[in-house]
Design a protein around this motif. Sequence first.
Motif, PDB file in Angstrom:
ATOM      1  N   CYS A  79       0.877  -1.185   0.000  1.00 57.92           N
ATOM      2  CA  CYS A  79       0.000   0.000   0.000  1.00 57.92           C
ATOM      3  C   CYS A  79       0.902   1.218   0.000  1.00 57.92           C
ATOM      4  CB  CYS A  79      -0.860   0.062   1.264  1.00 57.92           C
ATOM      5  SG  CYS A  79      -2.043  -1.266   1.404  1.00 57.92           S
ATOM      6  N   SER A  80       0.368   2.345  -0.416  1.00 54.90           N
ATOM      7  CA  SER A  80       1.205   3.543  -0.509  1.00 54.90           C
ATOM      8  C   SER A  80       1.472   4.146   0.871  1.00 54.90           C
ATOM      9  CB  SER A  80       0.557   4.569  -1.437  1.00 54.90           C
ATOM     10  OG  SER A  80      -0.824   4.610  -1.216  1.00 54.90           O
ATOM     11  N   HIS A  81       0.548   3.997   1.797  1.00 56.11           N
ATOM     12  CA  HIS A  81       0.757   4.596   3.111  1.00 56.11           C
ATOM     13  C   HIS A  81       0.703   3.551   4.205  1.00 56.11           C
ATOM     14  CE1 HIS A  81       0.727   8.589   1.517  1.00 56.11           C
ATOM     15  NE2 HIS A  81      -0.413   8.332   0.875  1.00 56.11           N
ATOM     16  N   GLU A  82       1.365   3.830   5.309  1.00 56.14           N
ATOM     17  CA  GLU A  82       1.376   2.867   6.411  1.00 56.14           C
ATOM     18  C   GLU A  82       0.013   2.712   7.038  1.00 56.14           C
ATOM     19  OE1 GLU A  82       4.636   3.764   9.052  1.00 56.14           O
ATOM     20  OE2 GLU A  82       5.992   2.748   7.621  1.00 56.14           O
ATOM     21  N   ASP A  83      -0.749   3.806   7.102  1.00 57.69           N
ATOM     22  CA  ASP A  83      -2.066   3.657   7.733  1.00 57.69           C
ATOM     23  C   ASP A  83      -3.002   2.825   6.859  1.00 57.69           C
ATOM     24  OD1 ASP A  83      -2.055   5.627   5.903  1.00 57.69           O
ATOM     25  OD2 ASP A  83      -3.256   7.042   7.062  1.00 57.69           O
ATOM     26  N   GLU A  84      -2.753   2.851   5.544  1.00 52.90           N
ATOM     27  CA  GLU A  84      -3.587   2.001   4.699  1.00 52.90           C
ATOM     28  C   GLU A  84      -3.243   0.532   4.904  1.00 52.90           C
ATOM     29  OE1 GLU A  84      -3.978   3.215   0.685  1.00 52.90           O
ATOM     30  OE2 GLU A  84      -5.206   4.915   1.354  1.00 52.90           O
ATOM     31  N   LYS A  85      -1.985   0.233   5.137  1.00 52.72           N
ATOM     32  CA  LYS A  85      -1.605  -1.149   5.465  1.00 52.72           C
ATOM     33  C   LYS A  85      -2.355  -1.615   6.702  1.00 52.72           C
ATOM     34  CE  LYS A  85       2.938  -0.363   3.498  1.00 52.72           C
ATOM     35  NZ  LYS A  85       4.401  -0.490   3.600  1.00 52.72           N
ATOM     36  N   LEU A  86      -2.385  -0.735   7.706  1.00 53.50           N
ATOM     37  CA  LEU A  86      -3.083  -1.083   8.947  1.00 53.50           C
ATOM     38  C   LEU A  86      -4.582  -1.248   8.704  1.00 53.50           C
ATOM     39  CD1 LEU A  86      -1.082   1.223  11.359  1.00 53.50           C
ATOM     40  CD2 LEU A  86      -1.217  -1.287  11.477  1.00 53.50           C
ATOM     41  N   THR A  87      -5.106  -0.385   7.847  1.00 52.07           N
ATOM     42  CA  THR A  87      -6.546  -0.472   7.552  1.00 52.07           C
ATOM     43  C   THR A  87      -6.888  -1.813   6.920  1.00 52.07           C
ATOM     44  OG1 THR A  87      -6.631   1.906   7.216  1.00 52.07           O
ATOM     45  CG2 THR A  87      -8.447   0.608   6.286  1.00 52.07           C
ATOM     46  N   VAL A  88      -6.137  -2.207   5.891  1.00 58.93           N
ATOM     47  CA  VAL A  88      -6.410  -3.482   5.226  1.00 58.93           C
ATOM     48  C   VAL A  88      -6.354  -4.621   6.236  1.00 58.93           C
ATOM     49  CG1 VAL A  88      -5.534  -5.153   3.561  1.00 58.93           C
ATOM     50  CG2 VAL A  88      -5.568  -2.729   2.980  1.00 58.93           C
ATOM     51  N   ALA A  89      -5.283  -4.636   7.009  1.00 56.70           N
ATOM     52  CA  ALA A  89      -5.111  -5.728   7.966  1.00 56.70           C
ATOM     53  C   ALA A  89      -6.259  -5.747   8.971  1.00 56.70           C
ATOM     54  CB  ALA A  89      -3.775  -5.577   8.688  1.00 56.70           C
ATOM     55  N   THR A  90      -6.652  -4.571   9.430  1.00 57.73           N
ATOM     56  CA  THR A  90      -7.715  -4.509  10.441  1.00 57.73           C
ATOM     57  C   THR A  90      -9.045  -4.970   9.878  1.00 57.73           C
ATOM     58  OG1 THR A  90      -6.561  -2.679  11.494  1.00 57.73           O
ATOM     59  CG2 THR A  90      -8.882  -2.992  12.080  1.00 57.73           C
ATOM     60  N   ILE A  91      -9.372  -4.520   8.660  1.00 60.29           N
ATOM     61  CA  ILE A  91     -10.633  -4.924   8.038  1.00 60.29           C
ATOM     62  C   ILE A  91     -10.723  -6.446   7.950  1.00 60.29           C
ATOM     63  CG2 ILE A  91     -11.848  -4.998   5.831  1.00 60.29           C
ATOM     64  CD1 ILE A  91     -10.920  -2.123   5.350  1.00 60.29           C
ATOM     65  N   LEU A  92      -9.655  -7.064   7.456  1.00 61.85           N
ATOM     66  CA  LEU A  92      -9.685  -8.518   7.271  1.00 61.85           C
ATOM     67  C   LEU A  92      -9.679  -9.231   8.621  1.00 61.85           C
ATOM     68  CD1 LEU A  92      -7.215  -8.950   4.257  1.00 61.85           C
ATOM     69  CD2 LEU A  92      -9.692  -8.649   4.216  1.00 61.85           C
ATOM     70  N   PHE A  93      -8.899  -8.702   9.554  1.00 61.15           N
ATOM     71  CA  PHE A  93      -8.842  -9.292  10.882  1.00 61.15           C
ATOM     72  C   PHE A  93     -10.216  -9.272  11.549  1.00 61.15           C
ATOM     73  CE2 PHE A  93      -8.141  -8.981  15.474  1.00 61.15           C
ATOM     74  CZ  PHE A  93      -7.350 -10.101  15.691  1.00 61.15           C
ATOM     75  N   GLU A  94     -10.907  -8.129  11.419  1.00 60.37           N
ATOM     76  CA  GLU A  94     -12.202  -7.987  12.088  1.00 60.37           C
ATOM     77  C   GLU A  94     -13.266  -8.886  11.479  1.00 60.37           C
ATOM     78  OE1 GLU A  94     -13.183  -3.869  12.249  1.00 60.37           O
ATOM     79  OE2 GLU A  94     -11.889  -3.506  13.976  1.00 60.37           O
ATOM     80  N   LYS A  95     -13.088  -9.299  10.244  1.00 59.84           N
ATOM     81  CA  LYS A  95     -14.030 -10.229   9.621  1.00 59.84           C
ATOM     82  C   LYS A  95     -13.659 -11.679   9.924  1.00 59.84           C
ATOM     83  CE  LYS A  95     -17.288  -8.006   7.568  1.00 59.84           C
ATOM     84  NZ  LYS A  95     -18.640  -8.212   8.113  1.00 59.84           N
ATOM     85  N   GLY A  96     -12.612 -11.890  10.726  1.00 58.31           N
ATOM     86  CA  GLY A  96     -12.230 -13.251  11.080  1.00 58.31           C
ATOM     87  C   GLY A  96     -11.448 -13.967   9.996  1.00 58.31           C
ATOM     88  N   LEU A  97     -10.869 -13.214   9.073  1.00 60.44           N
ATOM     89  CA  LEU A  97     -10.179 -13.848   7.947  1.00 60.44           C
ATOM     90  C   LEU A  97      -8.686 -14.046   8.193  1.00 60.44           C
ATOM     91  CD1 LEU A  97     -11.994 -11.902   5.075  1.00 60.44           C
ATOM     92  CD2 LEU A  97     -12.448 -14.225   5.897  1.00 60.44           C
ATOM     93  N   LEU A  98      -8.167 -13.482   9.288  1.00 61.58           N
ATOM     94  CA  LEU A  98      -6.714 -13.539   9.529  1.00 61.58           C
ATOM     95  C   LEU A  98      -6.374 -14.246  10.833  1.00 61.58           C
ATOM     96  CD1 LEU A  98      -5.446  -9.937   8.597  1.00 61.58           C
ATOM     97  CD2 LEU A  98      -5.596 -11.978   7.137  1.00 61.58           C
ATOM     98  N   THR A  99      -5.186 -14.876  10.833  1.00 58.68           N
ATOM     99  CA  THR A  99      -4.547 -15.240  12.103  1.00 58.68           C
ATOM    100  C   THR A  99      -3.273 -14.420  12.224  1.00 58.68           C
ATOM    101  OG1 THR A  99      -3.408 -17.025  10.944  1.00 58.68           O
ATOM    102  CG2 THR A  99      -5.310 -17.632  12.285  1.00 58.68           C
ATOM    103  N   THR A 100      -2.871 -14.227  13.470  1.00 59.09           N
ATOM    104  CA  THR A 100      -1.599 -13.547  13.701  1.00 59.09           C
ATOM    105  C   THR A 100      -0.610 -14.603  14.193  1.00 59.09           C
ATOM    106  OG1 THR A 100      -2.343 -13.045  15.930  1.00 59.09           O
ATOM    107  CG2 THR A 100      -2.668 -11.344  14.255  1.00 59.09           C
TER     108      THR A 100
END
Lengths: 471, 471, 471, 471
Positions: free
Chosen positions: C442-463
Motif C-alpha cells: 500500500c502507498s501509506h502505512e495507515d492504509e496497510k493497517l486499515t487493510v489488515a484490520t478490516i480482514l482481521f475484524e471479519k475473522g479472515l486472519l490469524t496472527t
Amino acid sequence: GMWISGKQHTGPPLMTVLQDLSKIHNSKTRATSLFEWLISPLAPADFFRNIWEQKPALIKRDNHRYYDGLFSTTEFDRILREDNVKFGVNLDVTSYTDGTRETHNPPGRALPLVVWDYFKNGCSLRLLNPQSFCRTVWNVLSVLQELFGSMVGANTYLTPAGTQGFAPHYDDIEAFVIQLEGKKHWRVYNPRNNSEFLPQFSSVNFRDRDIGEPILETVLEAGDLLYFPRGFIHQGDCLPDAHSLHITISSYQRNSWADLLEKVLPAALQVAVEEDVEFRKGLPLDYLEYMGVQHADLKDPRRDAFIQNIQSLIKKLSDYAPVDAAVDQKAKNFLHDCLPPVLTPAEKTHSVHGAPVTLDSGKVKDDTLQIELETKICLLRGGIARLCSEGDACLLYYSSENSRIYHRDEPNYMEIAAEHVYAVEYLIHAYPRYVPVRSLPCSHEDEKLTVATILFEKGLLTTREQLNPLR
Amino acid sequence: GMWISGKQHTGPPLMTVLQDLSKIHNSKTRATSLFEWLISPLAPADFFRNIWEQKPALIKRDNHRYYDGLFSTTEFDRILREDNVKFGVNLDVTSYTDGTRETHNPPGRALPLVVWDYFKNGCSLRLLNPQSFCRTVWNVLSVLQELFGSMVGANTYLTPAGTQGFAPHYDDIEAFVIQLEGKKHWRVYNPRNNSEFLPQFSSVNFRDRDIGEPILETVLEAGDLLYFPRGFIHQGDCLPDAHSLHITISSYQRNSWADLLEKVLPAALQVAVEEDVEFRKGLPLDYLEYMGVQHADLKDPRRDAFIQNIQSLIKKLSDYAPVDAAVDQKAKNFLHDCLPPVLTPAEKTHSVHGAPVTLDSGKVKDDTLQIELETKICLLRGGIARLCSEGDACLLYYSSENSRIYHRDEPNYMEIAAEHVYAVEYLIHAYPRYVPVRSLPCSHEDEKLTVATILFEKGLLTTREQLNPLR
Amino acid sequence: GMWISGKQHTGPPLMTVLQDLSKIHNSKTRATSLFEWLISPLAPADFFRNIWEQKPALIKRDNHRYYDGLFSTTEFDRILREDNVKFGVNLDVTSYTDGTRETHNPPGRALPLVVWDYFKNGCSLRLLNPQSFCRTVWNVLSVLQELFGSMVGANTYLTPAGTQGFAPHYDDIEAFVIQLEGKKHWRVYNPRNNSEFLPQFSSVNFRDRDIGEPILETVLEAGDLLYFPRGFIHQGDCLPDAHSLHITISSYQRNSWADLLEKVLPAALQVAVEEDVEFRKGLPLDYLEYMGVQHADLKDPRRDAFIQNIQSLIKKLSDYAPVDAAVDQKAKNFLHDCLPPVLTPAEKTHSVHGAPVTLDSGKVKDDTLQIELETKICLLRGGIARLCSEGDACLLYYSSENSRIYHRDEPNYMEIAAEHVYAVEYLIHAYPRYVPVRSLPCSHEDEKLTVATILFEKGLLTTREQLNPLR
Amino acid sequence: GMWISGKQHTGPPLMTVLQDLSKIHNSKTRATSLFEWLISPLAPADFFRNIWEQKPALIKRDNHRYYDGLFSTTEFDRILREDNVKFGVNLDVTSYTDGTRETHNPPGRALPLVVWDYFKNGCSLRLLNPQSFCRTVWNVLSVLQELFGSMVGANTYLTPAGTQGFAPHYDDIEAFVIQLEGKKHWRVYNPRNNSEFLPQFSSVNFRDRDIGEPILETVLEAGDLLYFPRGFIHQGDCLPDAHSLHITISSYQRNSWADLLEKVLPAALQVAVEEDVEFRKGLPLDYLEYMGVQHADLKDPRRDAFIQNIQSLIKKLSDYAPVDAAVDQKAKNFLHDCLPPVLTPAEKTHSVHGAPVTLDSGKVKDDTLQIELETKICLLRGGIARLCSEGDACLLYYSSENSRIYHRDEPNYMEIAAEHVYAVEYLIHAYPRYVPVRSLPCSHEDEKLTVATILFEKGLLTTREQLNPLR
C-alpha cells in the motif's frame, strides 16, 4: 311470475328509436326512453316497482320484427369474418346432451367455416360481449348504463334446432332475454331457498331433479322478452323445427348493499380507530380462555360481556361510516366498467371531436376553435365523470376514453387542482343545463377558461353552439 | 403517573423464582406468579386495574441486584462470541446526537471486537429478541405469554455513559423497562392528543419542541422498573458517570378490539349476506346521483334514507358477527407468534421428551413407554394448543414445535379427525386437571389411546406419573 | 472395481487425527492429511490418479473401530432429542419393499419416540446434512472442502436389520460410503451406457431388471469404506442379523468442465460481440429458407456455408473466453456453499475471536489488542476468501461468516477499495506464509493497517503471535 | 456514403404497385418486387451486395409524388380522430432545443385538438407502429417481411418547420428513411469506433461534440430515400420554410450471428455433455488455486493447460451445435413478431375466408365447400408457417392469426400428429407450387384430407381453383 300477452304489440323500429334518442339532451332521460321501448308495453316505473329483483316477467308481442336491427345471425357471421374472434375468449362452443354440459372450444381464431361446422353438428354458440364488435349493441348498452348506474353487459346465444346448449343454472345478474330470431322453449324456476334469492354468485350446473317444477314455461318467439332476477333458475332449449338467436342484456352484478358495505366497513373501522379510544383499548388479558370455537358452549358471564362489547362497537361503527367515500369507490369501479359513449353526429360537431383543426401542408390551420367566457358548456353525459378524493388529492375519473373491450385499459382519471374543484363540481351539478364558462366558480377568468379547456380536450364537454371556425 | 419508592425492596433472586415456578403445575398461575415478582411490590391485580393501558408506573427498589440473572453485559458478550449475531438483523448500532438519530450497522456478523469498538466510540447497542440467544430470557417470556394472551417480546439496550441512543418517540406496545446495570435518566411525556393514546402504530422520531414537558422524570437504577402504555412518548439518556443496560419486555402489539374487529367484520358481512336478503338487495338505481363526495353537501331526502339504511345494516351486522371464529383467527396468529415452552426437568421426564427410547447396537430397546387407559394426562401448558375449525376441517394449532426465532417456521397444526374432536376439547377444558385416558369421550377405547398418543407424540401432554421404562 | 483387503488395518483414532491436524498450519495440507487417514492404506496420489472418477474402490480393514468418533447412533439420538429436527427437511423415513420405494415422513418435528418407532417397524432413516447438528462431521467436512475445491456434503443412513431403504439408483456426486456401525450388503453396477458415466444429474429409481449384474458385491463392516464415482448404480441392504449405520461423504456435484463452460460461454459471446464485427453482422436474408429442422435433409450449398460459419464463429469464441472471470463465478458459488471453518483453540486465540475485549461495569477494557506494522499475519484458511471483479468494483467473497445450515444466508462479501486490492491479493498469494503488515503493498502505512484490520475484524486472519492483552 | 441523384426519377404509384403485386403468386417474389420499387433505381441485388450493413445510401428522385399513398398527414389526422391513440403508447411528443431532448406526453388518449396544439408549438410527433392503424403501411410491411426474414417495423415522424425533434444518436436497426411530405435536413456520421459498427443496442443521445463531422449531409425532399446501417449516427432537422413528414421502415433488430449463437451455444453444450465424456469430467482438484482473476498474472503451466483445455472444448463444441434447432428458435420468434398477411381479393376467395358458408334462417347453407383429393393447394405465403420440434412433439408455428398490434397475443401454434408431419413438410417444400391433396405423403387418403382441412381451416392454404359452392 307475471304474464303480459294478447294481441300484437308494435313499436317504432330500433333505428328510429336511436335517431329519436339523439335529439334528447339528457342522457338519463335517453336511457329511460330506450328502456321504455325495450320493455314496452310495460312501463319502467311499474317494472321497477313491481317486478325488478322480485319475480320473472314475460312480454309476448306477436311481432317478430320488434327488435330488428339490434343483432342478427348475419351480423354474427360478419363479425366472424371481419374481426379477430378467439375461441374461449370471445366465443364459446357448448352442448348439453343427456344431462351433460360440455365446452368444445379449439384454440385460436374462430373462423366462420369452423364455427358453422360446429353449429351444423348441434353445438350452441355463445358470443361474449358483442358490444366489442357490434356498434348497435354498444350504443344500446352504453345508453342503458346511465339508467342502471351499474355495468350493462350482454351475451348472444345461437342454438341449433332441437338442441340445448346449457344446463339449468342461475346467474348473479338481472337478465333481460331478448329473442331475436327463431324461437326457444324456456322454463324458469323459483330459487331453491331464501338464501339463493338475489345471490352474490352464480350457481353450478344443476340436474333436473335438483330444481323442482318451473313457475313459468313458455316458447319465446322473435320480438318477445323474458326478464328474471338473479337467483331464478332457468333453462332454454330449441324446438325441433326452429333455431334460436337471443341476446341477454344484464346488469347489477355485485351491486348490492353488501357490495357497498365491503367498501364501507374497513373505512368505518379506520375512522373509528382514529376517533374513538374504545376501539383502541386492549382485549381482556384472559379472553382466549373463554372465547373461541372451543369455548362456544361455555356458560360464562365473561363471554356475554365480551360479545356484548363487540356488538356495541359494531353498532357504534355506523356513526363513523364514511358512506360517501365508499360510494365513490363503487363509482370509480363503475366508471372503469363503463362502455365509452357512442356520439351522435351533433355531439361530434359540438365537442372536441368536431374541432375543425387540421393540417395543411404541414401547417396547423389557424381557425382552431376557442372556448371563450361566453361559451355555454355541459357535460357530455350525466355519468361520464366523477370527482373522488384520494388522500389529499382530488381526482376526476371518467369513461370517455374507455375501450369497448372490457377492462382493456386501466381506469382513466386526472388530478384536479384545488382551485378548480368547485368549478368541476359546479358543472357536474349543473347537468343537464348548459352554463356559460363565465359562471364557473373560479377566482380568475383565465382559470375558468383553463377548467373548461381541460375538460373539453378530454372529450367530457359539449358546447351549446357549434364552435364556429369562421368567427 | 404513579410513583412507588421509599426504602429498599428485596425479593428472591430470579433463579430461585424460576425454580419455584417449576413446582407450579398450572401455567397460568406460573405466569401470574412470575409477573408478581417482576412488578413487586405492586400487586398484579392492582396493576391491571389502575395502571395498565392507563398511565406510567415507576418502581424504585434501591436494590441493584433485584433482577440479577435475567441478562447482563457478560451474557451480551458471550452471545456475540458464540452466536452468529448479524448487524441489522439481531443487533443495531445507533446514536442520537444534537437531535440527529443515526444507525451505523455495517454488513455481516457482529463480532465482539467490532461491536465493542462502536460502544467505546459512544454508540448504543440494541440486541433484538435476546430470547433467541439467552435461555433465561426465553424462559421468562415464554412463561409471561400465558398471562398476556398476546406475544411477549423483548429488546436489550446497552448505552455508553454520557450518551443517548434514540430520539424521543412512542411505541405500539405496552413497555416494561427493566434496569439491569448502571443507570439511565428517563423522561416520559403524555400522548400529544387523544388519538395518539393507545395507538395502533409507533411514532416517527420527535424533536424536543414537539412533545411538551415530561410528566415523569427519573433516574432508573439497576433493580428498578418503569412501565408505560403505548402512546406515551419517552426518551432515556445516560448520565456522564455510568453506562446503562436495560431490557424492555413488551406485549399487546395489535391486540385491541379494533384488531379483533378487523377479523370479525368481513366474516359478519359474509354471514349476513347468506342469511339476510336485505344485504343482498340491489342498491337504488339512482344512488350515484346523490351519494358520493361530490354530493356530500346536497340536501336530499334520498341521502338521508340511503345513509340510514347503511347504518341500520351495520347495526344488524352485530347480530351476525361470528365472534368465536374471529377470536380463533387471533388465537392462531398468537400461537404462531408464541415462543416454544421451556421444559422443567420434571416436564421432560413426564412427556415425550423423557420417553426412554434408545437404540442399542442398532436395536430399539424394547422398554418403550406406553400410554395406557389408566394413564393420567394433562396438556403441557394451558395455552399450548387450540382447536379451530377451518371450512369443514377441525385443526389443532400448537406452539410446542415453534422456533425461538420469531416466525422462522410456518404455523404448526394438525387435522383432528371428527371422531377425536370431543376428546381434544375435553382435554383442553380439563386443564389444569390430569384426567385418565379412559375418561376421554371417544366411542372406542382404542380411539382414546390414539388421541392420547397423537398429542403425546407432538409434545403436547404431560403424564402424572413418569412412564416407567422398567414395568 | 479395485479391491483392497487382507489383514487388519489400523490407524490413529479420529480425535487424535483431528488434534494432530490442528498443529498443521496450511489448510490444504491439513485436508490432504485427513483424506489420507480416511482412505488409508490407499495413498491419496494413487487414488486420484487411478480411481477417482474412474471406478469403484473398496477398502476393508477388519477394524470395526477405525472410524469411531465420526458419528454414531448415540449421536443420532442426541440430535433428535436436542435439536429441532424436522421430517422432510432434515430427516427422511423411507422403505424399499418388493421393488416399491416409499417415503413415510409425517409433518413437523422428528421427536425420538416417533422416529424410533418407525425404525422398529423396518423403516430406514436418512439424516440430511448431519454437519448442521454434529460438530465432528462439520469439522471433517470443512477440512476436506479445502482439498476438493468443491462443496463437501454428507448424509447418514440408519437401516434396520433385514431391510433395504432405497431402490437401486445412481447419484450425481462422488460418493465415499463409510460404514460406522453394523454391516451392509452392497452391490455396485456399471453405468448403463457411456452417456450415464459421470452424469450431471441423478437417476430415477431403477428396477432390478434395468441394471444388469453387479461388478462389485461385498458386505461392508464398520471401519470399511466404499467409493464409487457418479453414474455407478448401487444398492445396499441389511443382512438379517445386523442393522447398519453409515455416512456418505460426497463432493463434485456440478463441478465438471461443462459446468464451468456454462459460465464461460455467455461471457465469451459477450466479449466476442464487442470485439469482433463478424459476430455482429446480420444473418443472411434468406437463411430461414434453407436452415431449420424442416430443411435438415436439404442438399443446398448454402446450408454448408451457413453451418461452417457458425462453426468457425464458435471456434473463434475460444479466443475471447474470459476463463478467469468464469472461474470466479464458480469460486463465488463454492464460497457460498462452503461450511464455515471450525477453529482450533490456537486459531481462536490468534484471531479476532480471541481478542480479549470485554466490558467491565459498562466500560470497554482498555487493553484492546492492536494490529501493528510489525504484526505478522496470514489468512485463516487457504480457501477462505477470494477476490472477484464485478463490473468496476472489486469484491472479496468469504466463507468465515457462513452458516452451518446450507445456504441459510446470502453470500458474504465486502467491497475492497481500489487502493487496497494489491494488498489483499498479496496476502492471498502469500498463503501459507505469515507476512508483516508492513510488507503489504500500500502507498501509506495507515492504509496497510486499515487493510489488515478490516480482514482481521471479519475473522479472515490469524496472527503469528497472540496479540498481547497485557502490553 | 453512396450518392444517387441527377434528373427526375419516376415510377408507378404505390396503389398500382400493390395491385400488380397481387398478381404475383410467390410471396418472396412479391417482396423483392416491392423492395425494388422502394429503392429504385437502385437494384436490390446491388444494394444488398454493396450497401446493406456497410454504408449509407441516398436516393434523390426530384419527384415529390413517388411515395404518394403510403402515408400522409391526412392519414395521421384520420387516425387521431378514429382510433384510440394513446400518448406514450402509440404517440410521442418530443422536442430537441439547444441540445436538450424532452418528451411531453400527457396521459390518456391523443385527441387531434391537443396533438395539433403541441405541433403548433414546435413539438415533433412520432407515431409508433403506424401499421396498427394504417392498412397500406400494414400491407407494405407484411410484404417486405418475407424478404428480410426478420421483423419489419415502422415509425412516422412529423416535424414542424424550423425545429428538431430528436438528439443525434444511432439505432440498432437497418433504417430506410422515406420522405413523404415537405423536407428535412439530414446529417449522417460514421460510427464512433469499430465496436459501434453494427451494434446490438441503440445509443444514448449524443452531444454535437461527441460525434465529429458528418459523412453525408443532404436535404431530403418528398420522394427521396435515405438508408443507413445500424450504428451510423444521424440527426435531422426542419428548415425554416417547410415541415417534414417521413416514415422510417426498419428491420434486422437483434438478427445477427451473435443473436443466433445465443440460442446455439446452450443447446450445443447440452448435446456435448450428453455425447462426450470430456465435458462431464470433473475440474482439476486444485484449479481454484491458480485460476481466477486473482491469479491472472500467475506464471504457472497449470494455467496454460487449463485454458487450453477450455479452448479445445469450445472448439469441439462446434461439432455438437444443433444449428437447425437453434434456427427454429429464431424462426419461432420471427413468426411471433410477424404482421398477419393482408389478403388480396383473390386470396380471400381461394382460402378459408372465402368459404361461402352462411346461415339462412338458422340453418347452415348446405353448399359448404369441400377439400377433395384432387383439390390443388399451396401455402398462403412462403413464410406463413414453420415446423419446429419441441421435445417429442412437432409443432407448427404460424402467423396467420397474429394481431396487427405487436405481440398482443401469444405465439400461435398447433401440434402436428406424427403421421402428418411429412405431409406438412411436403407442402412447405412444395411452395410456391400448387399440389393436389392426393400427392400428400400420408398412408391413407382420409389422412391427406385431414391434413389439408386442418391447414385450410387455420387460413394457411390457398386453393388453385375457387371452391365452387354451386358444384
